[in-house]
Design a protein around this motif. Structure first.
Motif, PDB file in Angstrom:
ATOM      1  N   ALA A 157      -9.528   8.019  -8.816  1.00 28.63           N
ATOM      2  CA  ALA A 157      -8.643   6.854  -8.783  1.00 28.63           C
ATOM      3  C   ALA A 157      -8.871   5.961  -9.992  1.00 28.63           C
ATOM      4  O   ALA A 157      -9.945   5.952 -10.599  1.00 28.63           O
ATOM      5  N   GLN A 163     -12.177   1.367   7.077  1.00 28.29           N
ATOM      6  CA  GLN A 163     -11.877   1.138   5.675  1.00 28.29           C
ATOM      7  C   GLN A 163     -13.121   1.004   4.800  1.00 28.29           C
ATOM      8  O   GLN A 163     -14.238   0.823   5.290  1.00 28.29           O
ATOM      9  N   GLY A 200       0.812  -1.211   0.000  1.00 29.46           N
ATOM     10  CA  GLY A 200       0.000   0.000   0.000  1.00 29.46           C
ATOM     11  C   GLY A 200       0.841   1.255   0.000  1.00 29.46           C
ATOM     12  O   GLY A 200       2.074   1.213   0.000  1.00 29.46           O
ATOM     13  N   GLN A 225      -4.525   5.802   3.978  1.00 24.83           N
ATOM     14  CA  GLN A 225      -3.721   4.866   3.196  1.00 24.83           C
ATOM     15  C   GLN A 225      -4.590   4.131   2.186  1.00 24.83           C
ATOM     16  O   GLN A 225      -5.810   4.031   2.354  1.00 24.83           O
ATOM     17  N   PHE A 226      -3.930   3.601   1.155  1.00 22.18           N
ATOM     18  CA  PHE A 226      -4.595   2.807   0.121  1.00 22.18           C
ATOM     19  C   PHE A 226      -3.842   1.488   0.001  1.00 22.18           C
ATOM     20  O   PHE A 226      -2.634   1.474  -0.212  1.00 22.18           O
ATOM     21  N   GLN A 227      -4.560   0.361   0.178  1.00 23.41           N
ATOM     22  CA  GLN A 227      -3.905  -0.939   0.211  1.00 23.41           C
ATOM     23  C   GLN A 227      -4.515  -1.885  -0.802  1.00 23.41           C
ATOM     24  O   GLN A 227      -5.734  -1.879  -1.030  1.00 23.41           O
ATOM     25  N   ALA A 284      -8.831  -1.633  -4.619  1.00 22.52           N
ATOM     26  CA  ALA A 284      -8.008  -1.215  -3.490  1.00 22.52           C
ATOM     27  C   ALA A 284      -8.918  -0.889  -2.314  1.00 22.52           C
ATOM     28  O   ALA A 284     -10.144  -0.760  -2.473  1.00 22.52           O
ATOM     29  N   THR A 285      -8.335  -0.765  -1.148  1.00 21.75           N
ATOM     30  CA  THR A 285      -9.080  -0.408   0.056  1.00 21.75           C
ATOM     31  C   THR A 285      -8.523   0.879   0.624  1.00 21.75           C
ATOM     32  O   THR A 285      -7.313   0.998   0.832  1.00 21.75           O
ATOM     33  N   VAL A 286      -9.403   1.865   0.845  1.00 27.66           N
ATOM     34  CA  VAL A 286      -8.968   3.077   1.523  1.00 27.66           C
ATOM     35  C   VAL A 286      -9.076   2.839   3.023  1.00 27.66           C
ATOM     36  O   VAL A 286     -10.063   2.256   3.500  1.00 27.66           O
ATOM     37  N   GLY A 313       0.412   5.759   1.285  1.00 28.40           N
ATOM     38  CA  GLY A 313      -0.422   6.744   1.958  1.00 28.40           C
ATOM     39  C   GLY A 313       0.417   7.770   2.672  1.00 28.40           C
ATOM     40  O   GLY A 313       1.590   7.978   2.337  1.00 28.40           O
ATOM     41  N   ILE A 373      -3.927   7.545  -7.509  1.00 23.78           N
ATOM     42  CA  ILE A 373      -4.804   8.368  -6.681  1.00 23.78           C
ATOM     43  C   ILE A 373      -4.556   9.836  -7.041  1.00 23.78           C
ATOM     44  O   ILE A 373      -3.398  10.265  -7.144  1.00 23.78           O
TER      45      ILE A 373
END
Length: 284
Positions: free
Chosen positions: A191, A221, A164, A263-265, A197-199, A166, A277
């Motif tokens: 995005a 998330q 990820g 964060q973005f994972q 992805a997961t914020v 962030g 992003i």
């Protein structure tokens, strides 16, 4: 200094070890519901409605007018649309590794991953915080409307929980502190990517700085169903839920008055990932 990067490696390694020990990171056996407190896009709890409810349903970049000279602008965002007031966190147009220095925010972009042997991630993580390899923005070709740069991370080969990128919202001189975002409804961003992805957003109950969790910090998330085309996502704080694998926050909703990081994972469902992003902002 714009290229200053602070120490994140310890927390990330601890979280990675916790995930490995947890084995499945959730009741359904989905991998990767952790890392830096997040989960895979496929296994994340999406809160009110499904993940697509966070999308604006528009891929027209001209609906957003961003400005590097002012922190507020207007755009058509969210399901149902309508004008929104934005507080720009970072539009990436200054092409450095720092978020916009406005509203009391001080933060720097970084990457992180599960340290799978042989896996690769760009820009590379800097777990020792040396500042020798700062996060770099990616020039957009073609540009997205007036936007010419975006935050981007790409790589392959991760098998434990993923990777990820962030930033912290308030980390002057390396001392991470909480940031008060209670004046806002949530975040909005543009995005695109090769995988979902997961914020993830942390608060006192989901960040080691808050003292509730240590190595199993299960951040608030929401899954983002990314595609090859740019989409705008509007995510109310009320829609964020914990992934369900780690330490309970002790509350039923995120504490927007004390936010630590965004964060973005990506998880391990896809062997390769490439996530962009852009124009990330708080909104009302």
């Amino acid at each position: 200094m714009k290229n200053r990067i602070f120490l994140h490696g310890l927390n990330l390694v601890l979280c990675g070890l916790a995930i490995a020990a947890f084995a499945a990171c959730g009741d359904d056996g989905n991998e990767g519901s952790g890392g830096a407190g997040g989960g895979t896009a496929s296994g994340a709890t999406t809160g009110t409605g499904d993940a697509t409810s966070a999308s604006s349903g528009t891929t027209d970049p001209t609906t957003t007018t961003s400005s590097t000279s002012a922190s507020t602008t207007s755009a058509t965002t969210g399901t149902g649309g309508g004008p929104q007031s934005l507080e720009m966190i970072d539009d990436m147009e200054d092409n450095d590794n720092a978020i916009n220095a406005a509203g009391g925010r001080v933060g720097y972009w970084y990457t992180f991953n599960d340290e799978t042997e042989g896996a690769t991630q760009q820009p590379p993580p800097d777990p020792e915080g040396t500042g020798e390899t700062p996060f770099t923005m990616t020039e957009l070709a073609p540009a997205r409307g007036q936007s010419t740069y975006a935050a981007r991370s790409w790589g392959s080969g991760f098998t434990t929980w993923g990777a990820g990128f962030g930033f912290d919202l308030n980390s002057p001189e390396g001392a991470k502190a909480a940031y008060d975002a209670s004046a806002y409804t949530g975040i909005t961003l543009w995005a695109k990517g090769t995988t979902s992805a997961t914020v993830m957003i942390s608060d006192p109950g989901t960040d080691p700085e808050g003292g509730v969790c240590t190595d199993e910090c299960d951040k608030w998330q929401k899954s983002l169903p990314l595609t090859a085309e740019w989409q705008q996502f509007t995510i109310p704080f009320a829609d964020l839920k914990q992934g369900g694998w780690g330490t309970p926050a002790g509350t039923t909703a995120i504490d927007a008055s004390k936010l630590y990081s965004i964060q973005f994972q990506v998880g391990v469902d896809d062997p390769e990932f490439d996530v962009y992003i852009d124009d990330l902002a708080f909104y009302n």
